[in-house]
Design a protein around this motif. Structure first.
Motif, PDB file in Angstrom:
ATOM      1  N   ALA A  19      -5.454   0.552   8.962  1.00 18.05           N
ATOM      2  CA  ALA A  19      -4.940  -0.817   9.014  1.00 18.05           C
ATOM      3  C   ALA A  19      -3.607  -0.905   9.745  1.00 18.05           C
ATOM      4  CB  ALA A  19      -4.787  -1.373   7.596  1.00 18.05           C
ATOM      5  N   ARG A  78     -13.501  -1.957   1.588  1.00 21.85           N
ATOM      6  CA  ARG A  78     -13.251  -2.377   0.195  1.00 21.85           C
ATOM      7  C   ARG A  78     -12.250  -3.532   0.164  1.00 21.85           C
ATOM      8  NH1 ARG A  78     -13.509   3.134  -1.099  1.00 21.85           N
ATOM      9  NH2 ARG A  78     -11.252   3.327  -0.833  1.00 21.85           N
ATOM     10  N   GLU A  79     -11.237  -3.436   1.022  1.00 23.28           N
ATOM     11  CA  GLU A  79     -10.192  -4.465   1.044  1.00 23.28           C
ATOM     12  C   GLU A  79     -10.762  -5.813   1.475  1.00 23.28           C
ATOM     13  OE1 GLU A  79      -6.313  -5.862   0.434  1.00 23.28           O
ATOM     14  OE2 GLU A  79      -7.188  -3.900  -0.038  1.00 23.28           O
ATOM     15  N   GLU A  91      -6.574   6.044  -1.946  1.00 24.77           N
ATOM     16  CA  GLU A  91      -7.290   4.911  -1.367  1.00 24.77           C
ATOM     17  C   GLU A  91      -6.359   4.040  -0.516  1.00 24.77           C
ATOM     18  OE1 GLU A  91      -9.310   6.566  -4.763  1.00 24.77           O
ATOM     19  OE2 GLU A  91      -7.287   5.709  -4.589  1.00 24.77           O
ATOM     20  N   GLU A  92      -5.164   3.798  -1.035  1.00 25.42           N
ATOM     21  CA  GLU A  92      -4.215   2.977  -0.280  1.00 25.42           C
ATOM     22  C   GLU A  92      -3.686   3.723   0.944  1.00 25.42           C
ATOM     23  OE1 GLU A  92      -2.896  -0.675  -1.849  1.00 25.42           O
ATOM     24  OE2 GLU A  92      -4.885   0.000  -1.266  1.00 25.42           O
ATOM     25  N   ALA A 117     -11.930   2.367   2.865  1.00 30.35           N
ATOM     26  CA  ALA A 117     -10.834   1.636   2.236  1.00 30.35           C
ATOM     27  C   ALA A 117     -10.695   0.241   2.834  1.00 30.35           C
ATOM     28  CB  ALA A 117      -9.534   2.415   2.407  1.00 30.35           C
ATOM     29  N   LEU A 118     -10.831   0.126   4.153  1.00 30.83           N
ATOM     30  CA  LEU A 118     -10.716  -1.179   4.783  1.00 30.83           C
ATOM     31  C   LEU A 118     -11.868  -2.094   4.362  1.00 30.83           C
ATOM     32  CD1 LEU A 118      -9.372  -2.111   8.171  1.00 30.83           C
ATOM     33  CD2 LEU A 118     -11.638  -2.970   7.609  1.00 30.83           C
ATOM     34  N   ALA A 177       0.832  -1.206   0.000  1.00 29.40           N
ATOM     35  CA  ALA A 177       0.000   0.000   0.000  1.00 29.40           C
ATOM     36  C   ALA A 177       0.862   1.249   0.000  1.00 29.40           C
ATOM     37  CB  ALA A 177      -0.930  -0.011   1.215  1.00 29.40           C
ATOM     38  N   ALA A 194     -10.927   6.122   5.560  1.00 25.81           N
ATOM     39  CA  ALA A 194     -10.132   5.014   6.084  1.00 25.81           C
ATOM     40  C   ALA A 194     -10.995   3.761   6.234  1.00 25.81           C
ATOM     41  CB  ALA A 194      -9.504   5.403   7.422  1.00 25.81           C
ATOM     42  N   LEU A 232      -9.243  -8.574   8.328  1.00 27.20           N
ATOM     43  CA  LEU A 232      -8.317  -8.206   7.266  1.00 27.20           C
ATOM     44  C   LEU A 232      -7.373  -9.362   6.953  1.00 27.20           C
ATOM     45  CD1 LEU A 232      -7.287  -6.107   5.309  1.00 27.20           C
ATOM     46  CD2 LEU A 232      -6.026  -5.021   7.177  1.00 27.20           C
ATOM     47  N   LEU A 249      -6.280   3.343   3.541  1.00 32.61           N
ATOM     48  CA  LEU A 249      -6.221   2.010   4.137  1.00 32.61           C
ATOM     49  C   LEU A 249      -5.137   1.949   5.209  1.00 32.61           C
ATOM     50  CD1 LEU A 249      -7.016  -1.009   4.202  1.00 32.61           C
ATOM     51  CD2 LEU A 249      -5.289  -1.383   2.414  1.00 32.61           C
TER      52      LEU A 249
END
Length: 545
Positions: free
Chosen positions: A377, A451-452, A369-370, A448-449, A362, A445, A495, A373
């Motif tokens: 994260a 989505r992951e 976006e990264e 993004a998580l 990332a 944030a 995650l 995250l």
């Protein structure tokens, strides 16, 4: 005495003479997954070169020597002049020189830099974790330095250099430099806003003198330090060099070195600034925490990677021992209960590695976006992975029985090291509260998580149920501070589960989802459902020598 009484049987040979990188299947697969194809051949070769060195008898001996001969403080030279230097065993310098030359302070700005550097850091930390501190600090200082372009122009090339030079000289005269950090004070600890160190402006723009103390100074042998101090407009970040441009020593009094539980090869110090300590401002006055947070986030990821390295080494030693040691009529590794323990440990180790390497990727991506995250994260991963390190290493030590409790095995050194990363750069509560802060202040944030983890939805019903459980937790923010640890743990677990479902072999993902997300596992290691493919998990963790 009969010679036969001295015949040694049923002992595992030393785990040496192997490639630490290529023998770690989870790590090697992560590098292949996260790097551009055109980089793979070059990076595999550089990491394998480092891996063979770190698995060699020589480098293992360096680690033992550096740990067995801790650094010493020399406050004065023979003439009574104050020098404030830290002396290290030659093995420390050999370890540090090898890691710097392998590019472990060089991630920013080169293709795939964070992934290749993270993998190298995970490899190099296994023979001796202590020398990782200056590597981490130097690497992590770069984003903070960039807040002051003039400083970055001088110090960034030195920090990214592949040359290690231990002598203290002006940075302009050195081919490479190391950087440390001094944030916490006696009265404040993690609450750095309570810092009392004072910064008084000088006539020249951006120049100050400091008065105060620091309770923990990381890597005090470094060429410069990022320091927080109270300027007229509030808490501000400063660069404090050890040697000034004219070659004179800056006022930097090392009062004592900390006598630590583990991390014995590395120096941590208490330092004083006497009112003449010259410093250069980094970023705007009053914005010190924002300026230094880039460094803190990068070192927190290294805490994840460092814990993953300790887990991997402990698990490799345990599986290796069990593969040679016989008891009750057969090899330990073939005994169903021992196989369950080893598989459970291997599962935790792989989950930590996969998560750490995903976060490194990332950083390389660098997209909004990264970056979002990473904001949530990193503290969640830092909280959970570092917490899991101690029980993993302790259980791996137990797999060796009495042999593991003896210093010569190397396992006690791993165990003493294992709590460090949970404390360093903010202990568990700090990380959990940072997760909550990200949820409250940065909606991107959480998006993004989600989505992951959403990329793996539908692949395993236990993961899907765990994701829904997290959403239920997030729907009610009442009393969230008291639930912060619970939430950080669950975020990290879903995650890890999502990443393993997407990328790990089916037997690994199945075991993780069953035991960590599905509730079909106990509070101790070795409680995996017996219906899982435990043999495959153990074989995947085995080192071939």
């Amino acid at each position: 005495m009969a010679a036969s009484t001295h015949t040694v049987t049923n002992q595992a040979p030393p785990l040496v003479g192997y490639d630490v990188f290529t023998s770690d299947r989870a790590l090697a697969e992560a590098v292949e997954r996260h790097l551009a194809p055109e980089l793979l051949a070059e990076v595999r070769e550089e990491l394998s070169l480092l891996g063979r060195a770190c698995g060699s008898v020589q480098v293992r001996e360096w680690g033992e020597q550096a740990n067995g001969n801790p650094p010493r403080l020399r406050t004065h030279d023979r003439y009574g002049q104050r020098i404030d230097e830290v002396e290290f065993h030659p093995a420390w310098h050999r370890l540090l020189g090898r890691s710097v030359s392998a590019g472990l302070t060089h991630a920013w700005g080169r293709p795939g830099g964070h992934v290749r550097r993270a993998a190298g850091f995970l490899v190099a930390s296994q023979p001796e974790a202590g020398h990782g501190c200056p590597l981490s600090m130097t690497h992590a200082a770069v984003p903070a330095l960039r807040a002051e372009p003039e400083l970055a122009a001088v110090w960034e090339p030195a920090a990214l250099s592949h040359v290690y030079e231990r002598e203290l000289r002006p940075v302009a005269e050195k081919p490479g430099a190391l950087l440390g950090m001094a944030m916490t004070e006696k009265q404040g600890g993690s609450d750095v806003r309570a810092n009392t160190t004072e910064a008084r402006p000088l006539a020249a723009d951006g120049e100050y003198v400091l008065t105060g103390h620091k309770w923990f100074c990381s890597a005090p042998m470094s060429d410069a330090f990022l320091v927080l101090a109270q300027a007229p407009a509030g808490l501000t970040c400063f660069l404090v060099p050890r040697v000034l441009a004219d070659g004179s020593r800056n006022a930097f009094a090392i009062q004592r070195l900390k006598d630590k539980l583990g991390n014995r090869s590395n120096a941590s110090a208490e330092v004083e600034f006497d009112g003449t300590t010259w410093a250069r401002r980094v970023g705007d006055e009053g914005r010190g925490i924002r300026t230094i947070m880039g460094m803190v986030a990068a070192t927190r990821l290294d805490c994840v990677l460092g814990s993953a390295a300790l887990m991997r080494q402990a698990v490799a030693q345990a599986v290796h021992h069990a593969s040679y040691r016989s008891a009750f009529g057969g090899l330990l590794v073939e005994k169903p209960l021992m196989r369950n323990v080893l598989a459970d440990l291997a599962l935790e180790s792989e989950a930590a590695t996969v998560l750490g390497m995903r976060l490194a990727a990332a950083y390389d991506a660098g997209t909004p976006e990264e970056s979002a995250l990473l904001r949530i994260a990193v503290p969640a991963a830092k909280y959970w992975v570092t917490k899991r390190c101690v029980p993993v290493v302790a259980e791996a030590l137990e797999c060796l029985g009495g042999n593991g409790y003896v210093e010569e095995s190397g396992m006690p050194r791993l165990l003493r090291e294992s709590p460090l990363n949970s404390v360093w750069e903010g202990s568990g509560n700090v990380q959990a509260l940072d997760v909550v802060r990200a949820l409250r202040t940065e909606p991107a944030a959480l998006d993004a998580l989600l989505r992951e983890v959403g990329a793996a939805r539908g692949a395993d019903h236990r993961l899907d149920r765990a994701i829904r459980g997290v959403l239920v937790e997030l729907a009610d923010l009442e009393g969230i501070e008291a639930r912060a640890r619970r939430l950080a743990e669950r975020l990290a677990l879903v995650l890890q589960g999502a990443l393993l479902v997407r990328w790990a072999p089916p037997e690994v993902a199945d075991a993780f989802c069953a035991a960590r997300l599905g509730g079909d596992g106990g509070g101790a290691f070795g409680t995996l459902p017996h219906t899982l493919d435990l043999r495959a998990l153990v074989e995947r963790a085995r080192v071939e020598v």
